[in-house]
Each structure stands twice: as C-alpha cells, then as structure tokens.
Design a protein around this motif. Structure first.
Motif, PDB file in Angstrom:
ATOM      1  N   TYR A 135      69.333  54.679  -6.442  1.00 16.28           N
ATOM      2  CA  TYR A 135      70.108  53.525  -5.991  1.00 16.28           C
ATOM      3  C   TYR A 135      69.590  53.162  -4.609  1.00 16.28           C
ATOM      4  O   TYR A 135      69.362  54.045  -3.764  1.00 16.28           O
ATOM      5  CB  TYR A 135      71.611  53.866  -5.908  1.00 16.28           C
ATOM      6  CG  TYR A 135      72.351  52.933  -4.966  1.00 16.28           C
ATOM      7  CD1 TYR A 135      72.726  51.659  -5.377  1.00 16.28           C
ATOM      8  CD2 TYR A 135      72.605  53.308  -3.644  1.00 16.28           C
ATOM      9  CE1 TYR A 135      73.353  50.788  -4.490  1.00 16.28           C
ATOM     10  CE2 TYR A 135      73.230  52.440  -2.762  1.00 16.28           C
ATOM     11  CZ  TYR A 135      73.598  51.186  -3.185  1.00 16.28           C
ATOM     12  OH  TYR A 135      74.207  50.318  -2.319  1.00 16.28           O
ATOM     13  N   GLN A 164      75.234  51.167 -12.813  1.00 15.24           N
ATOM     14  CA  GLN A 164      75.838  50.359 -11.739  1.00 15.24           C
ATOM     15  C   GLN A 164      77.340  50.609 -11.676  1.00 15.24           C
ATOM     16  O   GLN A 164      77.910  50.870 -10.610  1.00 15.24           O
ATOM     17  CB  GLN A 164      75.570  48.876 -11.998  1.00 15.24           C
ATOM     18  CG  GLN A 164      76.235  47.970 -10.966  1.00 15.24           C
ATOM     19  CD  GLN A 164      76.460  46.550 -11.467  1.00 15.24           C
ATOM     20  OE1 GLN A 164      75.977  46.158 -12.536  1.00 15.24           O
ATOM     21  NE2 GLN A 164      77.200  45.786 -10.703  1.00 15.24           N
ATOM     22  N   ALA A 166      77.753  50.519  -7.837  1.00 16.66           N
ATOM     23  CA  ALA A 166      76.786  49.734  -7.053  1.00 16.66           C
ATOM     24  C   ALA A 166      77.193  48.263  -7.134  1.00 16.66           C
ATOM     25  O   ALA A 166      77.823  47.839  -8.112  1.00 16.66           O
ATOM     26  CB  ALA A 166      75.381  49.936  -7.609  1.00 16.66           C
ATOM     27  N   GLU A 217      70.099  46.950  -8.120  1.00 22.58           N
ATOM     28  CA  GLU A 217      69.951  48.023  -7.127  1.00 22.58           C
ATOM     29  C   GLU A 217      69.720  49.381  -7.791  1.00 22.58           C
ATOM     30  O   GLU A 217      69.649  50.403  -7.105  1.00 22.58           O
ATOM     31  CB  GLU A 217      71.194  48.089  -6.231  1.00 22.58           C
ATOM     32  CG  GLU A 217      71.357  46.820  -5.382  1.00 22.58           C
ATOM     33  CD  GLU A 217      72.624  46.823  -4.547  1.00 22.58           C
ATOM     34  OE1 GLU A 217      72.572  46.379  -3.393  1.00 22.58           O
ATOM     35  OE2 GLU A 217      73.684  47.244  -5.063  1.00 22.58           O
ATOM     36  N   ILE A 218      69.634  49.385  -9.117  1.00 19.14           N
ATOM     37  CA  ILE A 218      69.437  50.629  -9.875  1.00 19.14           C
ATOM     38  C   ILE A 218      67.989  50.686 -10.360  1.00 19.14           C
ATOM     39  O   ILE A 218      67.578  49.884 -11.204  1.00 19.14           O
ATOM     40  CB  ILE A 218      70.378  50.682 -11.104  1.00 19.14           C
ATOM     41  CG1 ILE A 218      71.831  50.431 -10.709  1.00 19.14           C
ATOM     42  CG2 ILE A 218      70.189  51.988 -11.886  1.00 19.14           C
ATOM     43  CD1 ILE A 218      72.411  51.407  -9.711  1.00 19.14           C
ATOM     44  N   GLU A 223      75.247  45.662  -7.535  1.00 19.39           N
ATOM     45  CA  GLU A 223      74.518  44.914  -8.568  1.00 19.39           C
ATOM     46  C   GLU A 223      73.598  45.848  -9.361  1.00 19.39           C
ATOM     47  O   GLU A 223      73.135  46.864  -8.831  1.00 19.39           O
ATOM     48  CB  GLU A 223      73.641  43.802  -7.978  1.00 19.39           C
ATOM     49  CG  GLU A 223      73.801  43.563  -6.538  1.00 19.39           C
ATOM     50  CD  GLU A 223      72.754  42.621  -5.975  1.00 19.39           C
ATOM     51  OE1 GLU A 223      71.953  42.046  -6.726  1.00 19.39           O
ATOM     52  OE2 GLU A 223      72.739  42.495  -4.758  1.00 19.39           O
ATOM     53  N   ALA A 224      73.328  45.449 -10.600  1.00 17.28           N
ATOM     54  CA  ALA A 224      72.460  46.260 -11.460  1.00 17.28           C
ATOM     55  C   ALA A 224      71.027  46.305 -10.919  1.00 17.28           C
ATOM     56  O   ALA A 224      70.295  47.270 -11.154  1.00 17.28           O
ATOM     57  CB  ALA A 224      72.470  45.719 -12.887  1.00 17.28           C
ATOM     58  N   ARG A 255      71.287  50.401 -17.373  1.00 21.42           N
ATOM     59  CA  ARG A 255      71.228  50.031 -15.949  1.00 21.42           C
ATOM     60  C   ARG A 255      72.617  49.531 -15.491  1.00 21.42           C
ATOM     61  O   ARG A 255      73.112  49.901 -14.438  1.00 21.42           O
ATOM     62  CB  ARG A 255      70.168  48.951 -15.720  1.00 21.42           C
ATOM     63  CG  ARG A 255      69.693  48.888 -14.274  1.00 21.42           C
ATOM     64  CD  ARG A 255      68.762  47.707 -14.018  1.00 21.42           C
ATOM     65  NE  ARG A 255      67.581  47.652 -14.837  1.00 21.42           N
ATOM     66  CZ  ARG A 255      66.439  48.318 -14.592  1.00 21.42           C
ATOM     67  NH1 ARG A 255      66.354  49.103 -13.549  1.00 21.42           N
ATOM     68  NH2 ARG A 255      65.388  48.192 -15.402  1.00 21.42           N
ATOM     69  N   GLU A 256      73.221  48.697 -16.348  1.00 25.14           N
ATOM     70  CA  GLU A 256      74.557  48.190 -15.990  1.00 25.14           C
ATOM     71  C   GLU A 256      75.595  49.309 -15.998  1.00 25.14           C
ATOM     72  O   GLU A 256      76.521  49.323 -15.192  1.00 25.14           O
ATOM     73  CB  GLU A 256      74.960  47.069 -16.960  1.00 25.14           C
ATOM     74  CG  GLU A 256      74.239  45.788 -16.607  1.00 25.14           C
ATOM     75  CD  GLU A 256      74.399  44.684 -17.629  1.00 25.14           C
ATOM     76  OE1 GLU A 256      75.342  44.762 -18.443  1.00 25.14           O
ATOM     77  OE2 GLU A 256      73.559  43.763 -17.609  1.00 25.14           O
TER      78      GLU A 256
END
Ligand code: PLP
Length: 411
Positions: free
Chosen positions: A242, A82, A87, A92-93, A89-90, A78-79
C-alpha cells in the motif's frame, strides 16, 4: 468444547482447513508454525482449482472471455484489499510477491530517488531481515545512514529513545507492526505520528499484523504498508504494497517490462498509471484472485474475535509453559500477538524442533530471520510456537505434555 472457543465456531473453522486433519509421524498434526506461513483456507484452494481448471488466462490485454474473467477477478481482489485495509483508493494497492518484495520496491524506487548522503533511515532492533537488508542496500546506493531504534530486554521498542533519534535528518522510519520472533505489538500509530512531526516517511511491515489485527491505513496514516497473503490463510506468491497516491505517483518504476508501460519506442518509453506502473510482467493471477477468499475468511470471523481468541490461547499457553522445568520465555512484551518464543534448559532449539516433529507438532526453530535481534538477546535462536485462529487449547495441552516428556528425557 474448548472453554475459550465460545465466541467462535472452532469446528466450522477447522473444517475449512482439511490439511489439519492428518497424521504426521503417526500423530495428529498440530500446526504451530503460523508466523512462518499459515495454512490455506478451503475457499482459497477451491478458487485456485477453479482458476486453473476453468478461468486461466493472462490479464488486462486480452479481449476474449477468459481474459476478461481473470482480469475481473484480479481487479476484484485489488478492491477487496482496499476495503480490507481501508485504503482511500484501489489504485494505492500494488500487488507484489510478498512483504519482502513490497519493501524492496520502496527501497529501490522511493529510497534511491529521494534519499541522499547523510539522510537517516530508522529501523528497530526487532526487524525481520526483509526490513533490514533492503535498507542497507538503499543506504549503500544513496549514502544514507541507518540508525537502529533500541529495545528493552522484554522486546519492546524504547519509545523515548525512538523520539530522541528522530530529527530533521530522519527521512524514513521502517518498523514492523508485530515482531515475528517475539510477537511484540508495536505502538505504530504513535510512532507514525512522531515520525510525521519531523517530516519523515513511514513504512509499516504488517506481515505479522494483518492476520491478527484490523489494519486501517487511513487511521494509521502510514505512507507505505507491506503484507503477505500466505500469512493470512491465502496463497504464497502474493503480497501487497500500500502506498499513498502522491508518493506512488512520484516514484519511478521498480522493474521494467510488460504491463507497466503506456508506450514503448526506441526513442523512449512512457509509463503506465499507478498501480500498474509497479506491476511489470505477468503476476500470480490465480493466487491474487484466490487471496480475496482469504480476506473473506478473516472478515467472516472478524478481527476482534480472532484477536480475542488468539490472545486467550496465548495466555493459556503462557500459564502452562511457565510450569515446565527449564522453560524460559524469550520476549515478554505487555502487548503481544499469539507468538511464543522460548528456550528449554539443556535442549538445543533445533533438537527440540525435531523431537516435537516426531510427535506431530510443527514449530519453528532458529533465528527467525532476525539475527540482529538474536545478537541483542545474546542467543543463537529460539523455538517459536505461533498460533492461528484454528488452533485449540487441546493442541496446547498436547504440546505442553510433549515438552514435559522431552524435558524428562533430555532436560
Ligand atoms: N516481515 C516480517 C515481520 C515477517 O515475519 C516476514 C516473514 O516471516 C517478512 C517480513 C517477509 O515476508 P515474506 O517472506 O512473505 O516476503
């Protein structure tokens, strides 16, 4: 060594795709069906093997070592996403099954909640069915109306017409970044800006863009963006939605089940925070973990290098194909990704696909899930060759020779 390969180490890249090193129908495989699904990088396959042989456990709920390992790997991807799409922030994934599910999530959760009768959804003539049908379903549910942004004969969205369609009734613009059928790269940044001027929300279908073009969701300022791992040298069954934090927070859950809740009782249920609110049930854990290595593969080469190399392949193929008798390119936009759709006079696309397969060459034939586009072009379908970073000029030479010999026999 290949003349256009100076900036990249093709031998090293191809070594990461053992699948390419095989014969199909007695001929070395030439894989030109990358827009449908790219081959999987070795580091991705290794990660899948590691997961299923050593680390398999369900995520988030367990306190044992394997559960912690798989949770850590899952959240690390996830990070990584991002970072990959920049993105903010993570959270938002959101992980989904693919672009299709990402778009359906927005079409159900956001559209059903926020659209009302008479609101307008703008999509283009170039869209994949995955970016048409979910909006048709949402329109049926809400009474919203779909307006189609027209294109010109070479497959470019008519920007002036787009601007004319935008009004205070426009609540959503959903367009692809790159057309899967024609390869057109759409000027999405400007389109997003224009949509925001009338207060519309924008979803970008980046399924075909993410393997070829650097995506920066903050710079683009899109509200939603969807992509699929399997088109980016990663595993199938993994996609990303996203969404800007404030939008995701005000959206209701898409599906109910485990993971997406805080508390469940028969008197009512409270939902988890984003992104978990949208991740009901056990996801494709091993595949999500392995997707990280696909993004590493792309970033290790670099989007700029990939884009330049694939563009050179596109130009090389264009020059050679033009000389083939009866060849008609379909979609000749100025700004194109490495996708060539075409027809050959007197040879049906389906037959051509089969005749190429006999020679070990994999292309896609048909409407490419873009029937409204085919209707506009007044054709049933095309043959589509789509290149990835591991393809070579030599493969294009073999492909063109094969087409020449088919034309000689059947054209
Ligand atoms: N959008 C575009 C532009 C595509 O090319 C595709 C797949 O070909 C999709 C959406 C659907 O992607 P998936 O099948 O991975 O959900």
């Amino acid at each position: 060594m290949n003349t256009v390969a100076t900036a990249i180490d093709l031998r090293a890249i191809r070594a990461q795709f053992p699948v390419l090193d095989q014969e199909v129908n007695g001929k070395p495989l030439i894989y030109f069906d990358n827009a449908a699904s790219s081959q999987t990088a070795k580091a991705v396959v290794d990660s899948l093997v590691q997961f299923y042989e050593r680390d398999h456990a369900n995520i988030h709920r367990g306190i044992h070592t394997l559960a912690e390992r798989s949770t850590k790997g899952f959240e690390a991807t996830r990070e990584r996403v991002q970072q990959f799409i920049n993105a903010g922030e993570a959270d938002e994934i959101v992980f989904t099954k693919g672009t299709t599910e990402s778009i359906n999530l927005v079409a159900h959760s956001w559209a059903t909640t926020f659209l009302k009768e008479g609101d307008e959804i703008l999509i283009s003539q170039l869209e994949h069915h995955s970016n048409i049908v979910p909006w048709q379903l949402a329109a049926e549910r809400t009474g919203a109306v779909i307006k189609v942004i027209p294109i010109n004969n070479v497959g470019e969205i008519l920007q002036e017409e787009y601007k004319k369609l935008l009004s205070d009734k426009t609540k959503l613009v959903a367009v692809n970044y790159v057309s899967n059928s024609l390869g057109t790269i759409n000027p999405v940044n400007e389109m997003i800006r224009s949509a925001h001027e009338v207060g519309a929300t924008v979803l970008i279908d980046a399924a075909q863009a993410s393997p070829h073009i650097k995506i920066d969701v903050q710079e683009m300022d899109c509200d939603f963006l969807a992509l699929s791992s399997h088109k980016m040298y990663g595993p199938t069954g993994v996609g990303v939605l996203y969404g800007k934090r404030d939008l995701l927070e005000e959206m209701p859950p898409y599906q109910g089940g485990g993971e997406m809740i805080k508390d469940v009782s028969f008197n009512g249920t409270t939902y988890n925070d984003i992104p978990y609110k949208f991740e009901a049930g056990t996801p494709n854990i091993g595949e999500v973990i392995a997707f990280k290595y696909a993004m590493d593969f792309i970033d290790n080469i670099g989007h700029d290098v990939i884009k330049e190399y694939e563009h050179k392949l596109l130009m090389y193929a264009n020059d050679k194909l033009r000389k083939i008798k009866g060849f008609t390119p379909i979609g000749t936009a100025k700004n194109k990704a490495s996708v060539i759709s075409f027809l050959i006079e007197n040879v049906h696309p389906y037959d051509l696909g089969q005749l190429l397969d006999v020679r070990g060459i994999a292309v896609r034939t048909g409407h490419h899930c873009t029937q409204p586009l085919m209707d506009f072009l007044q054709i049933d379908g095309t043959v589509r060759a789509s290149f990835a970073v591991y393809n070579t000029e030599e493969e294009i030479d073999v492909f063109c020779d094969a087409l020449e010999s088919i034309v000689k026999k059947f054209g």
